[in-house]
Design a protein around this motif. Structure first.
Motif, PDB file in Angstrom:
ATOM      1  N   GLU A 113      31.782  -1.398  10.530  1.00 51.50           N
ATOM      2  CA  GLU A 113      31.298  -2.763  10.366  1.00 51.50           C
ATOM      3  C   GLU A 113      31.574  -3.215   8.930  1.00 51.50           C
ATOM      4  O   GLU A 113      31.443  -2.461   7.985  1.00 51.50           O
ATOM      5  N   GLY A 114      32.007  -4.454   8.791  1.00 48.38           N
ATOM      6  CA  GLY A 114      32.380  -4.958   7.475  1.00 48.38           C
ATOM      7  C   GLY A 114      33.816  -4.676   7.118  1.00 48.38           C
ATOM      8  O   GLY A 114      34.289  -5.096   6.060  1.00 48.38           O
ATOM      9  N   GLY A 115      34.529  -3.947   7.987  1.00 46.86           N
ATOM     10  CA  GLY A 115      35.964  -3.732   7.775  1.00 46.86           C
ATOM     11  C   GLY A 115      36.333  -2.532   6.937  1.00 46.86           C
ATOM     12  O   GLY A 115      37.517  -2.261   6.739  1.00 46.86           O
ATOM     13  N   LEU A 116      35.355  -1.790   6.407  1.00 49.70           N
ATOM     14  CA  LEU A 116      35.692  -0.570   5.671  1.00 49.70           C
ATOM     15  C   LEU A 116      36.281   0.453   6.637  1.00 49.70           C
ATOM     16  O   LEU A 116      35.797   0.621   7.764  1.00 49.70           O
ATOM     17  N   GLU A 117      37.325   1.149   6.176  1.00 53.99           N
ATOM     18  CA  GLU A 117      37.997   2.115   7.022  1.00 53.99           C
ATOM     19  C   GLU A 117      37.640   3.537   6.616  1.00 53.99           C
ATOM     20  O   GLU A 117      37.361   3.825   5.447  1.00 53.99           O
ATOM     21  N   VAL A 118      37.651   4.416   7.596  1.00 60.68           N
ATOM     22  CA  VAL A 118      37.484   5.849   7.385  1.00 60.68           C
ATOM     23  C   VAL A 118      38.649   6.545   8.069  1.00 60.68           C
ATOM     24  O   VAL A 118      38.952   6.260   9.229  1.00 60.68           O
ATOM     25  N   LEU A 119      39.315   7.440   7.350  1.00 57.76           N
ATOM     26  CA  LEU A 119      40.354   8.264   7.940  1.00 57.76           C
ATOM     27  C   LEU A 119      39.761   9.610   8.315  1.00 57.76           C
ATOM     28  O   LEU A 119      38.985  10.198   7.555  1.00 57.76           O
ATOM     29  N   ALA A 120      40.127  10.095   9.488  1.00 61.21           N
ATOM     30  CA  ALA A 120      39.709  11.416   9.955  1.00 61.21           C
ATOM     31  C   ALA A 120      40.970  12.263  10.070  1.00 61.21           C
ATOM     32  O   ALA A 120      41.746  12.117  11.022  1.00 61.21           O
ATOM     33  N   LEU A 121      41.191  13.136   9.102  1.00 60.25           N
ATOM     34  CA  LEU A 121      42.417  13.929   9.045  1.00 60.25           C
ATOM     35  C   LEU A 121      42.222  15.260   9.765  1.00 60.25           C
ATOM     36  O   LEU A 121      41.271  15.982   9.507  1.00 60.25           O
ATOM     37  N   GLY A 122      43.153  15.556  10.667  1.00 61.73           N
ATOM     38  CA  GLY A 122      43.123  16.845  11.340  1.00 61.73           C
ATOM     39  C   GLY A 122      42.189  16.890  12.525  1.00 61.73           C
ATOM     40  O   GLY A 122      41.372  17.797  12.644  1.00 61.73           O
ATOM     41  N   THR A 123      42.312  15.920  13.432  1.00 59.53           N
ATOM     42  CA  THR A 123      41.505  15.908  14.641  1.00 59.53           C
ATOM     43  C   THR A 123      42.217  15.127  15.728  1.00 59.53           C
ATOM     44  O   THR A 123      42.970  14.188  15.440  1.00 59.53           O
ATOM     45  N   ASP A 124      41.976  15.511  16.983  1.00 62.15           N
ATOM     46  CA  ASP A 124      42.453  14.711  18.108  1.00 62.15           C
ATOM     47  C   ASP A 124      41.278  14.046  18.825  1.00 62.15           C
ATOM     48  O   ASP A 124      41.432  13.512  19.927  1.00 62.15           O
ATOM     49  N   GLY A 154      41.106  -6.000  -0.982  1.00 64.92           N
ATOM     50  CA  GLY A 154      39.863  -6.748  -1.027  1.00 64.92           C
ATOM     51  C   GLY A 154      38.642  -6.025  -0.495  1.00 64.92           C
ATOM     52  O   GLY A 154      37.531  -6.567  -0.524  1.00 64.92           O
ATOM     53  N   LYS A 155      38.824  -4.785  -0.006  1.00 59.65           N
ATOM     54  CA  LYS A 155      37.724  -4.103   0.685  1.00 59.65           C
ATOM     55  C   LYS A 155      36.841  -3.275  -0.234  1.00 59.65           C
ATOM     56  O   LYS A 155      35.798  -2.769   0.203  1.00 59.65           O
ATOM     57  N   TRP A 156      37.247  -3.104  -1.481  1.00 64.38           N
ATOM     58  CA  TRP A 156      36.427  -2.324  -2.409  1.00 64.38           C
ATOM     59  C   TRP A 156      35.748  -3.225  -3.431  1.00 64.38           C
ATOM     60  O   TRP A 156      35.393  -2.791  -4.515  1.00 64.38           O
ATOM     61  N   LEU A 157      35.537  -4.482  -3.078  1.00 70.76           N
ATOM     62  CA  LEU A 157      34.875  -5.429  -3.958  1.00 70.76           C
ATOM     63  C   LEU A 157      33.466  -5.721  -3.455  1.00 70.76           C
ATOM     64  O   LEU A 157      33.160  -5.521  -2.269  1.00 70.76           O
ATOM     65  N   GLY A 158      32.610  -6.192  -4.339  1.00 70.13           N
ATOM     66  CA  GLY A 158      31.289  -6.663  -3.958  1.00 70.13           C
ATOM     67  C   GLY A 158      30.448  -5.615  -3.258  1.00 70.13           C
ATOM     68  O   GLY A 158      30.414  -4.442  -3.640  1.00 70.13           O
ATOM     69  N   ALA A 159      29.775  -6.039  -2.177  1.00 70.32           N
ATOM     70  CA  ALA A 159      28.853  -5.160  -1.461  1.00 70.32           C
ATOM     71  C   ALA A 159      29.578  -3.985  -0.827  1.00 70.32           C
ATOM     72  O   ALA A 159      29.040  -2.868  -0.771  1.00 70.32           O
ATOM     73  N   ARG A 160      30.802  -4.226  -0.353  1.00 71.45           N
ATOM     74  CA  ARG A 160      31.532  -3.120   0.267  1.00 71.45           C
ATOM     75  C   ARG A 160      31.924  -2.077  -0.774  1.00 71.45           C
ATOM     76  O   ARG A 160      31.855  -0.870  -0.513  1.00 71.45           O
ATOM     77  N   GLY A 161      32.325  -2.514  -1.942  1.00 72.81           N
ATOM     78  CA  GLY A 161      32.625  -1.572  -3.011  1.00 72.81           C
ATOM     79  C   GLY A 161      31.398  -0.767  -3.399  1.00 72.81           C
ATOM     80  O   GLY A 161      31.489   0.436  -3.699  1.00 72.81           O
TER      81      GLY A 161
END
Length: 277
Positions: A113-124, A154-161
């Protein structure tokens, strides 16, 4: 197979944020990745056949790794590239005469939510989009994957940052990484230096966009990693090696210049509004 295998003592060149979108020609994608890795190896004074690793970060709508795994099981390939299973369901090998081999690691990208991304490395495993950042990170950890918070325009600014900074402050070493991005322009984001000062590790990646020609960026931005990596358990071995890093590994490649960056952002906005770029 030409050149050394992407296991053993290393070094290796690792792109930690790779998308293989349906619109990308598979052979062109692999050709570009191999060429980019070879160029980076030479630029760093390494053997030209230094192996490359592509850490896939597929969206919920994409299933390229599964498709490539089916080709490996059928002992087929694409455009001169042959795909081979490794005995580890999370890792495939791609090889072609005259090219150094490439290892592909399964992984996912989650949009919170809010557009922040998470990468999950090494999983199917598959993950739902739209939940909280905390929930996404908990699901990634439960899946045994490495969690990366990648830079986004723009995703590491303000509240998201502030939320990213809070996660960096509370995460235990080796459990959360930040991701630099070959698609950005300008100076290095300050939050990356802040995270490193707090003992976190930054894992760079190319992050190709779903636009024509972006497959040529695969393998073009990443980091140099020493081994050893175990050929019998390559995914677990790579994840353990990354989790054990005390400092950010050396970066290879360059970020995007200002004019192409602006053009890409305009094309992405057109795409979001249903206008094909």
């Amino acid at each position: 197979m030409t050149g050394p295998a992407p296991f053993g003592p290393g070094p290796f060149l690792v792109d930690a944020h790779v998308h293989l979108y349906p619109r990308f020609d598979r052979a062109a994608f692999l050709d570009a990745a191999a060429a980019n890795v070879r160029h980076a190896a030479r630029a760093h004074g390494l053997d030209a056949d230094t192996p490359g690793w592509l850490l896939l970060t597929e969206t919920a709508a994409d299933h390229a790794f599964a498709e490539l795994a089916d080709q490996a099981a059928a002992r087929t390939g694409t455009g001169g590239w042959r795909l081979r299973a490794t005995g580890d369901p999370l890792c495939l090998l791609a090889h072609r005469d005259g090219r150094a081999p490439l290892a592909l690691l399964a992984g996912r990208q989650i949009v919170t939510e809010g557009g922040l991304e998470v990468l999950a490395l090494g999983t199917d495993a598959t993950f739902p989009d739209g939940g909280s950042l905390n929930d996404a990170l908990a699901r990634v950890a439960a899946a045994g994957a490495l969690a990366v918070l990648p830079w986004g325009f723009g995703k590491w600014l303000g509240a998201r940052g502030a939320r990213v900074r809070a996660q960096v402050a509370q995460a235990a070493p080796g459990t959360l990484f930040l991701g630099d991005n070959g698609g950005r322009t300008g100076p290095r984001p300050r939050l990356l230096a802040e995270a490193e000062a707090a003992g976190r590790v930054v894992l760079p990646g190319s992050d190709p966009l779903p636009l024509p020609g972006q497959e040529r960026r695969a393998g073009g931005f990443g980091f140099v990693l020493d081994g050893p990596l175990d050929p019998d358990r390559p995914a677990a071995s790579l994840k353990a090696r990354l989790a054990a890093l005390a400092t950010s590994p050396p970066v290879y490649g360059r970020t995007t210049k200002a004019l192409p960056f602006a053009g890409n952002q305009i094309r992405m906005q057109l795409r979001k509004h249903g206008i094909s770029p």
